[in-house]
Design a protein around this motif. Structure first.
Motif, short mmCIF file in Angstrom:
data_model
loop_
_atom_site.label_atom_id
_atom_site.label_comp_id
_atom_site.label_asym_id
_atom_site.label_seq_id
_atom_site.Cartn_x
_atom_site.Cartn_y
_atom_site.Cartn_z
N ASP A 19 0.83 -1.21 0.00
CA ASP A 19 0.00 0.00 0.00
C ASP A 19 0.87 1.26 0.00
O ASP A 19 0.55 2.24 -0.67
CB ASP A 19 -0.93 0.00 1.21
N ALA A 20 1.96 1.23 0.76
CA ALA A 20 2.86 2.39 0.79
C ALA A 20 3.46 2.65 -0.58
O ALA A 20 3.59 3.81 -1.02
CB ALA A 20 3.96 2.18 1.83
N PHE A 21 3.81 1.59 -1.30
CA PHE A 21 4.36 1.74 -2.64
C PHE A 21 3.32 2.33 -3.58
O PHE A 21 3.60 3.25 -4.36
CB PHE A 21 4.85 0.39 -3.15
N ILE A 22 2.10 1.80 -3.51
CA ILE A 22 1.03 2.31 -4.36
C ILE A 22 0.79 3.80 -4.09
O ILE A 22 0.64 4.60 -5.01
CB ILE A 22 -0.26 1.49 -4.13
N LYS A 137 -5.16 -0.69 -1.08
CA LYS A 137 -5.39 0.67 -1.55
C LYS A 137 -5.36 0.75 -3.07
O LYS A 137 -5.55 1.83 -3.64
CB LYS A 137 -4.35 1.61 -0.96
N ALA A 138 -5.15 -0.37 -3.73
CA ALA A 138 -5.17 -0.39 -5.19
C ALA A 138 -6.57 -0.19 -5.75
O ALA A 138 -6.73 0.04 -6.95
CB ALA A 138 -4.59 -1.71 -5.72
N MET A 139 -7.60 -0.29 -4.87
CA MET A 139 -8.98 -0.11 -5.31
C MET A 139 -9.66 0.98 -4.50
O MET A 139 -9.34 1.19 -3.33
CB MET A 139 -9.79 -1.40 -5.12
N LEU A 140 -10.61 1.65 -5.13
CA LEU A 140 -11.53 2.54 -4.45
C LEU A 140 -12.94 1.99 -4.63
O LEU A 140 -13.25 1.37 -5.65
CB LEU A 140 -11.44 3.96 -5.03
N THR A 141 -13.78 2.24 -3.63
CA THR A 141 -15.15 1.70 -3.63
C THR A 141 -16.15 2.84 -3.82
O THR A 141 -16.03 3.90 -3.21
CB THR A 141 -15.43 0.96 -2.31
N TYR A 142 -17.14 2.57 -4.66
CA TYR A 142 -18.14 3.58 -5.02
C TYR A 142 -19.54 3.03 -4.78
O TYR A 142 -19.83 1.88 -5.11
CB TYR A 142 -17.97 3.94 -6.51
N HIS A 143 -20.39 3.86 -4.18
CA HIS A 143 -21.81 3.53 -4.02
C HIS A 143 -22.66 4.57 -4.74
O HIS A 143 -22.48 5.77 -4.53
CB HIS A 143 -22.22 3.57 -2.54
N LEU A 144 -23.60 4.12 -5.56
CA LEU A 144 -24.66 4.96 -6.08
C LEU A 144 -25.95 4.50 -5.41
O LEU A 144 -26.41 3.37 -5.63
CB LEU A 144 -24.79 4.83 -7.60
N PRO A 208 5.59 3.22 -11.64
CA PRO A 208 5.45 1.78 -11.82
C PRO A 208 4.37 1.13 -10.96
O PRO A 208 4.25 -0.10 -10.97
CB PRO A 208 6.83 1.27 -11.42
N ALA A 209 3.62 1.92 -10.20
CA ALA A 209 2.58 1.31 -9.36
C ALA A 209 1.56 0.57 -10.23
O ALA A 209 1.01 -0.45 -9.80
CB ALA A 209 1.89 2.37 -8.52
N ARG A 210 1.32 1.07 -11.44
CA ARG A 210 0.35 0.39 -12.31
C ARG A 210 0.81 -1.03 -12.64
O ARG A 210 -0.01 -1.93 -12.79
CB ARG A 210 0.13 1.20 -13.59
N VAL A 211 2.13 -1.22 -12.76
CA VAL A 211 2.65 -2.56 -13.05
C VAL A 211 2.38 -3.49 -11.87
O VAL A 211 1.92 -4.63 -12.05
CB VAL A 211 4.16 -2.50 -13.37
N LEU A 212 2.66 -3.00 -10.67
CA LEU A 212 2.39 -3.79 -9.48
C LEU A 212 0.91 -4.13 -9.38
O LEU A 212 0.53 -5.26 -9.04
CB LEU A 212 2.85 -3.04 -8.24
N MET A 213 0.05 -3.16 -9.69
CA MET A 213 -1.38 -3.41 -9.62
C MET A 213 -1.81 -4.43 -10.66
O MET A 213 -2.69 -5.27 -10.39
CB MET A 213 -2.13 -2.09 -9.79
N ASP A 214 -1.22 -4.41 -11.85
CA ASP A 214 -1.53 -5.42 -12.87
C ASP A 214 -1.23 -6.82 -12.34
O ASP A 214 -2.03 -7.75 -12.51
CB ASP A 214 -0.71 -5.18 -14.14
N ILE A 215 -0.08 -6.96 -11.70
CA ILE A 215 0.31 -8.26 -11.15
C ILE A 215 -0.65 -8.68 -10.04
O ILE A 215 -1.12 -9.82 -9.99
CB ILE A 215 1.76 -8.21 -10.62
N PHE A 216 -0.97 -7.73 -9.18
CA PHE A 216 -1.86 -8.03 -8.05
C PHE A 216 -3.23 -8.48 -8.53
O PHE A 216 -3.76 -9.50 -8.08
CB PHE A 216 -1.98 -6.79 -7.15
N PHE A 217 -3.82 -7.73 -9.45
CA PHE A 217 -5.17 -8.06 -9.89
C PHE A 217 -5.21 -9.33 -10.73
O PHE A 217 -6.22 -10.05 -10.73
CB PHE A 217 -5.80 -6.88 -10.63
#
Length: 244
Positions: A19-22, A137-144, A208-217
């Protein structure tokens, strides 16, 4: 060991570092709750909220399973079977049998970039989701908010921010965008049912956080956590096929 435990608890030691890296490369600050309109697609959802609401309400309670039955790895937070979820998409998998029943909603979420999950989240009267936090923290949550009990002050989400819990009642047609790694808790202390469109999207980040997130997801997509949900939904679709 449960699948949820294998993902959530066994990554506990490295989650803070990830999360700190992201956050080093995040394009948004480290906030508990955001102005939802930082996401350009929110305006279009709000403009169409009544059409989305009508599709959700038409489904009927029996067609929306309890989250705990579909995803037992949600464990204690889904122990209250009055929390129901109608899955539209998750980690790249689309539920075509569900999307066919809500074409307006499906077309709208298809225009949301970096979508992780999309569901109708339903809280029946008296439902309580205990305090918990999300995995990354790689995701945010949304409510409508689609349908909110008339006594809306008794139906709310409470989100922790700097050690203080803040109450956020839903309001029909309005949005809430938050970081679910902050502790949050949900109540419906009314005699009516609450409907929201619940969406999770990737946090906007630089390389490079996007690369880490690609791997994570990718790892999450093929994890037992997701595959168990897929299998349970597949079994449900076979048992209750749509009829023409």
């Amino acid at each position: 060991m449960s699948t949820r435990k294998s993902i959530y608890h066994l990554t506990k030691g490295i989650r803070d570092r990830l999360d700190a890296f992201i956050m080093r490369f995040s394009l948004l600050p480290d906030l508990a709750v955001f102005d939802p309109h930082v996401m350009f697609w929110v305006k279009e959802l709000e403009q169409n909220w009544e059409r989305i609401r009508d599709e959700a309400i038409r489904l009927g309670g029996e067609d929306i399973p309890s989250l705990g039955d579909i995803s037992p790895d949600h464990g204690r937070i889904a122990a209250d079977r009055r929390w129901r979820s109608f899955f539209l998409e998750g980690y790249g998998y689309q539920r075509q049998e569900n999307r066919a029943r809500v074409p307006v909603t499906s077309a709208l979420i298809d225009r949301i970039p970096n979508l992780c999950t999309a569901t109708f989240s339903v809280l029946e009267p008296g439902c309580h989701i205990p305090r918990h936090r999300g995995m990354t923290k790689a995701m945010l949550t949304y409510h409508l908010a689609l349908h909110v009990p008339r006594d809306r002050e008794k139906c709310w989400i409470q989100i922790e921010d700097h050690g203080q819990m803040h109450v956020h009642p839903w309001s029909a047609g309005k949005s809430i965008l938050f970081d679910d790694t902050y502790n949050h808790e949900v109540w419906n202390n009314t005699d009516d049912t609450r409907y929201v469109l619940l969406i999770q999207v990737r946090r906007p980040c630089r390389w490079p956080a996007r690369v880490l997130m690609d791997i994570f997801f990718t790892a999450v997509r093929y994890s037992r956590f997701v595959q168990d949900v897929r299998r349970n939904l597949d079994d449900r679709a076979v048992q209750s096929p749509l009829t023409a």
